[in-house]
Design a protein around this motif. Structure first.
Motif, PDB file in Angstrom:
ATOM      1  N   ASP A  46       0.823  -1.210   0.000  1.00  0.00           N
ATOM      2  CA  ASP A  46       0.000   0.000   0.000  1.00  0.00           C
ATOM      3  C   ASP A  46       0.859   1.262   0.000  1.00  0.00           C
ATOM      4  O   ASP A  46       0.394   2.338  -0.388  1.00  0.00           O
ATOM      5  N   LEU A  47       2.100   1.134   0.442  1.00  0.00           N
ATOM      6  CA  LEU A  47       2.982   2.289   0.561  1.00  0.00           C
ATOM      7  C   LEU A  47       4.038   2.369  -0.539  1.00  0.00           C
ATOM      8  O   LEU A  47       4.405   3.460  -0.961  1.00  0.00           O
ATOM      9  N   LEU A  48       4.534   1.216  -0.965  1.00  0.00           N
ATOM     10  CA  LEU A  48       5.631   1.193  -1.934  1.00  0.00           C
ATOM     11  C   LEU A  48       5.328   0.268  -3.102  1.00  0.00           C
ATOM     12  O   LEU A  48       4.595  -0.705  -2.963  1.00  0.00           O
ATOM     13  N   ALA A  49       5.908   0.588  -4.233  1.00  0.00           N
ATOM     14  CA  ALA A  49       5.780  -0.264  -5.419  1.00  0.00           C
ATOM     15  C   ALA A  49       7.139  -0.332  -6.107  1.00  0.00           C
ATOM     16  O   ALA A  49       7.957   0.593  -6.000  1.00  0.00           O
ATOM     17  N   ILE A  50       7.391  -1.404  -6.823  1.00  0.00           N
ATOM     18  CA  ILE A  50       8.646  -1.542  -7.553  1.00  0.00           C
ATOM     19  C   ILE A  50       8.738  -0.419  -8.581  1.00  0.00           C
ATOM     20  O   ILE A  50       7.781  -0.123  -9.295  1.00  0.00           O
ATOM     21  N   GLY A  51       9.892   0.215  -8.625  1.00  0.00           N
ATOM     22  CA  GLY A  51      10.114   1.334  -9.538  1.00  0.00           C
ATOM     23  C   GLY A  51       9.946   2.697  -8.890  1.00  0.00           C
ATOM     24  O   GLY A  51      10.327   3.712  -9.473  1.00  0.00           O
ATOM     25  N   ASP A  52       9.367   2.750  -7.695  1.00  0.00           N
ATOM     26  CA  ASP A  52       9.223   4.029  -6.975  1.00  0.00           C
ATOM     27  C   ASP A  52      10.598   4.611  -6.645  1.00  0.00           C
ATOM     28  O   ASP A  52      11.511   3.881  -6.267  1.00  0.00           O
ATOM     29  N   THR A  53      10.709   5.911  -6.790  1.00  0.00           N
ATOM     30  CA  THR A  53      11.919   6.606  -6.348  1.00  0.00           C
ATOM     31  C   THR A  53      11.668   7.113  -4.939  1.00  0.00           C
ATOM     32  O   THR A  53      10.645   7.739  -4.669  1.00  0.00           O
ATOM     33  N   VAL A  54      12.606   6.813  -4.036  1.00  0.00           N
ATOM     34  CA  VAL A  54      12.440   7.179  -2.634  1.00  0.00           C
ATOM     35  C   VAL A  54      13.682   7.892  -2.113  1.00  0.00           C
ATOM     36  O   VAL A  54      14.781   7.697  -2.610  1.00  0.00           O
ATOM     37  N   GLN A  55      13.444   8.727  -1.109  1.00  0.00           N
ATOM     38  CA  GLN A  55      14.535   9.388  -0.382  1.00  0.00           C
ATOM     39  C   GLN A  55      14.763   8.568   0.880  1.00  0.00           C
ATOM     40  O   GLN A  55      13.808   8.261   1.604  1.00  0.00           O
ATOM     41  N   VAL A  56      16.009   8.184   1.145  1.00  0.00           N
ATOM     42  CA  VAL A  56      16.326   7.355   2.306  1.00  0.00           C
ATOM     43  C   VAL A  56      17.522   7.928   3.061  1.00  0.00           C
ATOM     44  O   VAL A  56      18.273   8.742   2.525  1.00  0.00           O
ATOM     45  N   GLN A  57      17.664   7.467   4.309  1.00  0.00           N
ATOM     46  CA  GLN A  57      18.821   7.829   5.110  1.00  0.00           C
ATOM     47  C   GLN A  57      19.549   6.548   5.489  1.00  0.00           C
ATOM     48  O   GLN A  57      18.926   5.536   5.818  1.00  0.00           O
ATOM     49  N   VAL A  58      20.873   6.573   5.453  1.00  0.00           N
ATOM     50  CA  VAL A  58      21.684   5.405   5.744  1.00  0.00           C
ATOM     51  C   VAL A  58      21.755   5.204   7.261  1.00  0.00           C
ATOM     52  O   VAL A  58      22.189   6.090   7.989  1.00  0.00           O
ATOM     53  N   LEU A  59      21.303   4.018   7.716  1.00  0.00           N
ATOM     54  CA  LEU A  59      21.392   3.665   9.129  1.00  0.00           C
ATOM     55  C   LEU A  59      22.670   2.893   9.423  1.00  0.00           C
ATOM     56  O   LEU A  59      23.275   3.047  10.475  1.00  0.00           O
ATOM     57  N   ASP A  60      23.065   2.041   8.473  1.00  0.00           N
ATOM     58  CA  ASP A  60      24.264   1.221   8.641  1.00  0.00           C
ATOM     59  C   ASP A  60      24.772   0.838   7.264  1.00  0.00           C
ATOM     60  O   ASP A  60      23.988   0.718   6.313  1.00  0.00           O
ATOM     61  N   PHE A  61      26.086   0.660   7.148  1.00  0.00           N
ATOM     62  CA  PHE A  61      26.667   0.275   5.866  1.00  0.00           C
ATOM     63  C   PHE A  61      27.784  -0.724   6.108  1.00  0.00           C
ATOM     64  O   PHE A  61      28.697  -0.470   6.886  1.00  0.00           O
TER      65      PHE A  61
END
Length: 128
Positions: A46-61
């Motif tokens: 309901d919130l996300l679909a494949i191909g959506d562009t999103v803004q994210v923040q890195v929690l761990d790498f």
């Protein structure tokens, strides 16, 4: 890439536990379902679909596997921060302990007077 970076990415896969994101740098990361938004999420689709562009923040790498843990929730909460409330106080005046130091002689005199009265009462009424 470092923890705290804010990046754009594209959703490449969705699972019941979260969404996979390919970042502009080519690195793949996972947004765990608890990091998509604040509150309960019944259906991630309901919130996300494949191909959506999103803004994210890195929690761990993980530099070895080149995988990232990402969050959209931290960016959402950042927008909703309440402004700092003004407190009506004398914070801006630096009195230190001066008011206490000024009151100590009075308090000492009151305490000595109280103890003197207590002593007098015991001497006058020894049965108590």
């Amino acid at each position: 890439m470092k923890i705290g970076d804010k990046l754009r990415g594209t959703i490449t896969g969705i699972q019941p536990y979260g969404a996979f994101v390919e970042l502009e740098s080519g690195i793949t990361g996972l947004i765990h379902i608890s990091e998509i938004k604040t509150g309960y999420i019944e259906n991630i689709h309901d919130l996300l679909a494949i191909g959506d562009t999103v803004q994210v923040q890195v929690l761990d790498f993980d530099e070895y596997t080149k995988k990232a843990s990402l969050s959209m929730r931290t960016l959402e909460e950042e927008k909703h921060r309440l402004p700092k409330r003004h407190r009506f106080s004398n914070d801006r005046h630096k009195f230190g302990f001066a008011p206490l130091a000024k009151s100590i002689p009075t308090w000492t005199e009151e305490a000595l007077q109280f103890l003197s009265n207590q002593k007098d009462e015991k001497e006058n009424h020894p049965e108590c």
